[in-house]
Motif scaffolding. Structure first.
Motif, PDB file in Angstrom:
ATOM      1  N   ASP A 121       0.695  -1.427   0.103  1.00 17.85           N
ATOM      2  CA  ASP A 121      -0.461   0.216  -0.184  1.00 17.85           C
ATOM      3  C   ASP A 121       0.669   1.218  -0.110  1.00 17.85           C
ATOM      4  O   ASP A 121       0.370   1.600  -0.855  1.00 17.85           O
ATOM      5  N   ASP A 122       2.039   1.144   0.891  1.00 14.76           N
ATOM      6  CA  ASP A 122       2.715   2.394   1.115  1.00 14.76           C
ATOM      7  C   ASP A 122       3.577   2.510  -0.367  1.00 14.76           C
ATOM      8  O   ASP A 122       4.120   4.166  -0.443  1.00 14.76           O
ATOM      9  N   VAL A 123       4.067   1.323  -1.236  1.00 12.52           N
ATOM     10  CA  VAL A 123       4.122   1.712  -2.391  1.00 12.52           C
ATOM     11  C   VAL A 123       3.597   2.363  -3.302  1.00 12.52           C
ATOM     12  O   VAL A 123       3.703   3.306  -4.426  1.00 12.52           O
ATOM     13  N   LEU A 124       2.199   2.058  -3.516  1.00 15.67           N
ATOM     14  CA  LEU A 124       1.284   2.076  -4.980  1.00 15.67           C
ATOM     15  C   LEU A 124       0.332   3.454  -4.349  1.00 15.67           C
ATOM     16  O   LEU A 124       0.033   3.897  -5.189  1.00 15.67           O
ATOM     17  N   GLU A 125       0.411   3.491  -3.639  1.00 10.93           N
ATOM     18  CA  GLU A 125      -1.173   4.589  -3.020  1.00 10.93           C
ATOM     19  C   GLU A 125      -2.126   4.355  -3.504  1.00 10.93           C
ATOM     20  O   GLU A 125      -2.399   4.673  -4.178  1.00 10.93           O
ATOM     21  N   PRO A 126      -2.992   3.406  -3.809  1.00  6.91           N
ATOM     22  CA  PRO A 126      -4.419   2.875  -4.000  1.00  6.91           C
ATOM     23  C   PRO A 126      -4.899   3.725  -3.815  1.00  6.91           C
ATOM     24  O   PRO A 126      -5.274   4.299  -2.526  1.00  6.91           O
ATOM     25  N   GLU A 127      -5.980   4.809  -4.652  1.00  3.28           N
ATOM     26  CA  GLU A 127      -7.486   5.243  -4.644  1.00  3.28           C
ATOM     27  C   GLU A 127      -8.529   4.826  -4.567  1.00  3.28           C
ATOM     28  O   GLU A 127      -9.068   3.884  -5.339  1.00  3.28           O
ATOM     29  N   GLN A 128      -9.209   4.777  -3.364  1.00  9.75           N
ATOM     30  CA  GLN A 128     -10.401   4.014  -3.565  1.00  9.75           C
ATOM     31  C   GLN A 128     -11.615   4.896  -2.634  1.00  9.75           C
ATOM     32  O   GLN A 128     -11.141   5.739  -2.307  1.00  9.75           O
ATOM     33  N   ASP A 129     -12.608   4.422  -2.938  1.00 14.92           N
ATOM     34  CA  ASP A 129     -13.138   5.822  -2.948  1.00 14.92           C
ATOM     35  C   ASP A 129     -14.945   5.126  -2.592  1.00 14.92           C
ATOM     36  O   ASP A 129     -15.472   4.273  -4.073  1.00 14.92           O
ATOM     37  N   VAL A 130     -15.945   5.356  -1.891  1.00 13.42           N
ATOM     38  CA  VAL A 130     -17.155   4.405  -1.500  1.00 13.42           C
ATOM     39  C   VAL A 130     -18.472   5.855  -2.478  1.00 13.42           C
ATOM     40  O   VAL A 130     -18.236   6.955  -0.883  1.00 13.42           O
ATOM     41  N   ASP A 131     -19.330   5.735  -2.667  1.00  8.24           N
ATOM     42  CA  ASP A 131     -20.241   6.697  -2.584  1.00  8.24           C
ATOM     43  C   ASP A 131     -21.064   5.525  -2.529  1.00  8.24           C
ATOM     44  O   ASP A 131     -21.974   4.992  -2.906  1.00  8.24           O
ATOM     45  N   VAL A 132     -22.063   6.319  -1.154  1.00 12.89           N
ATOM     46  CA  VAL A 132     -23.758   5.672  -1.029  1.00 12.89           C
ATOM     47  C   VAL A 132     -25.029   7.037  -1.278  1.00 12.89           C
ATOM     48  O   VAL A 132     -24.841   8.367  -0.859  1.00 12.89           O
ATOM     49  N   THR A 133     -25.801   6.258  -2.006  1.00 17.06           N
ATOM     50  CA  THR A 133     -26.320   6.758  -2.129  1.00 17.06           C
ATOM     51  C   THR A 133     -28.284   6.338  -1.534  1.00 17.06           C
ATOM     52  O   THR A 133     -28.282   5.518  -1.511  1.00 17.06           O
ATOM     53  N   HIS A 134     -28.646   7.390  -1.025  1.00 15.32           N
ATOM     54  CA  HIS A 134     -30.342   7.133  -0.213  1.00 15.32           C
ATOM     55  C   HIS A 134     -31.079   7.882  -1.001  1.00 15.32           C
ATOM     56  O   HIS A 134     -31.247   8.449  -1.744  1.00 15.32           O
ATOM     57  N   LEU A 135     -32.361   6.723  -0.448  1.00  9.41           N
ATOM     58  CA  LEU A 135     -33.980   7.178  -1.423  1.00  9.41           C
ATOM     59  C   LEU A 135     -33.889   8.341  -0.805  1.00  9.41           C
ATOM     60  O   LEU A 135     -33.729   9.291   0.088  1.00  9.41           O
TER      61      LEU A 135
END
Length: 518
Positions: free
Chosen positions: A435-449
């Motif tokens: 992880d420290d070498v690659l630095e991945p990008e992560q994102d979670v989008d939650v859509t509500h009613l």
């Protein structure tokens, strides 16, 4: 990147030619011995930057994983198997031959660049799910291994250990040849897959073993070679490289005592990651269940494509079993690079023996032993199917029968393609480790009613592993160039009067400078 590399090479060679009587190799070789240390180092660094960019070495590798996926596969094979190797030729020709070696720090720099390229290239290859992009990063990894050998040869030569230098340079040049063979095969196989499915994404492939058996088998040969496992041709060159690094530990110098064990660790780490990378590519792309309609409809490529892949596979097998056939040529090449290397570093027609050191390897015998072991296992399985009477006497041999049965599924029902590992999920544990070498990008989008924010309508998860060097180095440079170009537009408004004013003030300023300086 091409223009940048050419400019760096031209600057270095023009500076070299300015101190020689002509631009022939003989004149440059003669002038190289008379240059001051500062000029020699400037020439070498400029040439190293230019040829390293051609070889796809980190951090000058950004063009390579972008060019390979877009180029036709046969062009990718030429780029990866021929063009990048000429970058190594340029470094060896100028550094060893024309400049006559050089101080140890030159070659320690080459070794460090090679080590970083090898590890970073194979890490990026392990993360990507684009088949041709994976092979592009694999090229960076393999050229990194070559540069480790070239750098080690220079370090040993500067310390007077010319036998070790010859061994390291021979290993590097042999890996150049091996890489050309198996990377040609892999890119042609990737082209066959692209021709049949229109896909490069491993997450959308699968099931090709039954639909494209020839391509599958030939890709397996290339994957075995690229993994540096026995029966693969890269195994021999990496074994020779490790032998040169291990035997180089007693060479004097604090820098050598630190870098050689680190280089051994880099080669070992790279080999392990390469195995994981090509297990992912072969297992998920060819052996898994099909994950798209394009993979389900795939058919074998035409005969002409299979013949091309077969010839490349034949070259890989020949280099794996009888690598001694290219050793005389490699010995001549090493001798031409450095006249002090003397006798060939590797001898033997069947068994490769190291000159001056305890170490030998017979690829032919290793291959024969493995094949005999496989045959013994198959024979044992067939003997286990022989029926016997109560008294233990053989009655008759029964042909082994096959019966289709469902795999154990823990009661969950038949497995589907959605339940299998994808290329992305296969690489996820490795991504966590680095992880420290690659630095991945992560994102979670939650859509509500709309009715209530406590009720979830959808959840979207995104994960991306960008090229960290490209993001940290090249994106700011491109942003600066873009901003400079936008500012330049303010100067070119289309007004003839403004352009005449530019010319007037430029000439007037030049005249003022000349008047003051003279």
């Amino acid at each position: 990147m091409t223009h940048f590399g050419v400019v760096a090479i031209v600057i270095g060679l023009m500076l070299f030619i300015a101190h020689a009587s002509s631009d022939t190799f003989a004149s440059l070789r003669q002038a190289g011995a008379e240059l001051s240390p500062a000029v020699r180092s400037t020439i070498f660094l400029a040439v190293l930057v230019g040829f390293a960019s051609k070889a796809g070495a980190v951090p000058l590798h950004a063009w390579l994983p972008r060019a390979h996926p877009e180029a036709p596969s046969q062009v990718s094979a030429l780029m990866s198997a021929a063009m990048v190797n000429l970058g190594v030729y340029g470094i060896v020709r100028v550094g060893f031959d024309l400049l006559g070696g050089g101080p140890r720090w030159w070659w320690l720099l080459v070794l460090v660049v090679g080590a970083v390229s090898a590890v970073y290239g194979i890490l990026q290859a392990a993360m990507t799910s684009d088949l041709k992009r994976l092979l592009g990063y694999s090229t960076t990894e393999n050229l990194g291994l070559v540069l480790i050998g070239v750098g080690a040869a220079g370090v040993f030569a500067s310390a007077g250990a010319h036998v070790l230098a010859g061994l390291a340079l021979t290993a590097a040049l042999l890996h150049v040849i091996n890489h050309a063979a198996f990377k040609t095969l892999l890119f042609l196989s990737a082209g066959s897959v692209l021709h049949a499915t229109g896909l490069r994404d491993l997450d959308g492939l699968g099931g090709l073993r039954a639909r494209m058996p020839v391509t599958t088998g030939l890709f397996a040969v290339g994957a075995l070679a690229a993994s540096a496992l026995p029966l693969g041709n890269a195994f021999v060159s990496e074994w020779l490289l490790l032998q040169s690094l291990v035997h180089g530990l007693p060479v004097s110098g604090v820098a050598t005592a630190i870098t050689m064990p680190a280089a051994v660790a880099v080669v070992a780490l790279t080999a392990g990651l390469a195995v994981a990378t090509f297990v992912k590519a072969f297992g998920i792309g060819f052996l898994a269940r099909p994950r798209s309609s394009a993979a389900e409809r795939a058919t074998e490529s035409p005969v002409s494509m299979r013949v091309g892949m077969g010839l490349a596979a034949l070259a890989c097998v020949a280099l794996a079993v009888v690598p001694a056939m290219v050793m005389p040529g490699l010995a001549r090449a090493a001798g031409a690079a450095d006249s002090m290397l003397g006798e060939p570093a590797v001898r033997g027609a069947v068994t490769l023996r190291l000159a001056g050191f305890a170490g030998s390897l017979s690829p032919l015998l290793v291959t024969a032993a493995l094949l005999v072991g496989v045959a013994a296992v198959v024979a044992g399985l067939r003997l286990a199917t022989v029926r016997r009477t109560r008294h233990g006497r053989l009655t008759h041999r029964a042909r082994p029968t096959r019966r289709d049965a469902r795999l154990w599924d823990c009661g969950a029902g038949p497995l589907t393609a959605r339940m299998e590992y994808t290329a992305t999920s296969f690489a996820e544990p490795l991504q966590r480790v680095f992880d420290d070498v690659l630095e991945p990008e992560q994102d979670v989008d939650v859509t509500h009613l709309q009715e209530s924010r406590y009720l979830v309508d959808s959840i979207e998860y995104r994960r991306r592993v960008p090229d960290r060097i490209e993001r940290r180095l090249y994106q700011p440079l491109l942003a600066f160039a873009r901003a400079w170009g936008q500012a330049g537009r303010q100067l070119a408004t289309g007004s003839v009067h403004r352009y005449l004013g530019y010319g007037f003030y430029a000439v007037a300023g030049l005249l003022v400078v000349l008047a003051v300086t003279r």
